[in-house]
Design a protein around this motif. Sequence first.
Motif, PDB file in Angstrom:
ATOM      1  N   SER A 109     -29.173  53.751  44.444  1.00 16.78           N
ATOM      2  CA  SER A 109     -28.746  55.000  43.809  1.00 16.78           C
ATOM      3  C   SER A 109     -29.909  55.972  43.677  1.00 16.78           C
ATOM      4  N   TYR A 164     -30.656  57.517  47.012  1.00 14.92           N
ATOM      5  CA  TYR A 164     -29.672  58.548  47.353  1.00 14.92           C
ATOM      6  C   TYR A 164     -29.973  59.847  46.609  1.00 14.92           C
ATOM      7  N   GLU A 165     -30.218  59.735  45.306  1.00 15.43           N
ATOM      8  CA  GLU A 165     -30.516  60.936  44.517  1.00 15.43           C
ATOM      9  C   GLU A 165     -31.818  61.588  44.967  1.00 15.43           C
ATOM     10  N   SER A 203     -33.116  61.525  47.944  1.00 13.28           N
ATOM     11  CA  SER A 203     -32.928  62.218  49.222  1.00 13.28           C
ATOM     12  C   SER A 203     -32.242  63.566  49.010  1.00 13.28           C
ATOM     13  N   THR A 204     -31.383  63.650  48.023  1.00 13.55           N
ATOM     14  CA  THR A 204     -30.750  64.927  47.685  1.00 13.55           C
ATOM     15  C   THR A 204     -31.794  65.913  47.182  1.00 13.55           C
ATOM     16  N   VAL A 205     -32.673  65.434  46.307  1.00 11.80           N
ATOM     17  CA  VAL A 205     -33.728  66.305  45.767  1.00 11.80           C
ATOM     18  C   VAL A 205     -34.674  66.737  46.882  1.00 11.80           C
ATOM     19  N   ALA A 260     -33.935  67.178  50.008  1.00 20.08           N
ATOM     20  CA  ALA A 260     -33.246  68.218  50.783  1.00 20.08           C
ATOM     21  C   ALA A 260     -33.259  69.548  50.046  1.00 20.08           C
ATOM     22  N   LEU A 261     -32.985  69.527  48.741  1.00 24.15           N
ATOM     23  CA  LEU A 261     -32.976  70.764  47.966  1.00 24.15           C
ATOM     24  C   LEU A 261     -34.359  71.403  47.930  1.00 24.15           C
ATOM     25  N   ARG A 262     -35.385  70.580  47.771  1.00 24.87           N
ATOM     26  CA  ARG A 262     -36.746  71.112  47.741  1.00 24.87           C
ATOM     27  C   ARG A 262     -37.143  71.660  49.110  1.00 24.87           C
ATOM     28  N   ARG A 302     -33.357  62.945  38.383  1.00 29.52           N
ATOM     29  CA  ARG A 302     -32.164  63.632  37.866  1.00 29.52           C
ATOM     30  C   ARG A 302     -32.500  64.998  37.296  1.00 29.52           C
ATOM     31  N   ARG A 348     -32.943  67.297  40.171  1.00 26.32           N
ATOM     32  CA  ARG A 348     -31.663  67.629  40.808  1.00 26.32           C
ATOM     33  C   ARG A 348     -30.909  68.668  39.982  1.00 26.32           C
ATOM     34  N   THR A 368     -30.192  72.527  41.377  1.00 19.96           N
ATOM     35  CA  THR A 368     -28.811  72.903  41.693  1.00 19.96           C
ATOM     36  C   THR A 368     -28.270  73.994  40.777  1.00 19.96           C
TER      37      THR A 368
END
Length: 95
Positions: free
Chosen positions: A16, A19-20, A22-24, A26-28, A86, A89, A93
Amino acid sequence: MSRRNPWLNIGFAMWSLGYEASTVIALRTLKIAAGGPEASAESRRMIDEKLQAGAALQALAMTGALGVTAPAAAAKTLSHYRRKVRANRRRLTKI
């Protein structure tokens, strides 16, 4: 089953967190790719946060706050980093 083998929960928590994270990432990446002063500030912030999180975790380890067993230390380490991921993220977002 997870009471007898705490590593199952830790493995899921690691997945988990990955996954989180990798999202951060991408956003960065998107924010930095946009350029400008915000990109520069994000780059500095990213490095500062990593250094601070690592130093705080080391302090927890040195004081014994991570626990005495390997599963406890692993779980608290994941929890420590997950809070940081978190927060990033949520911040990245926001519109």
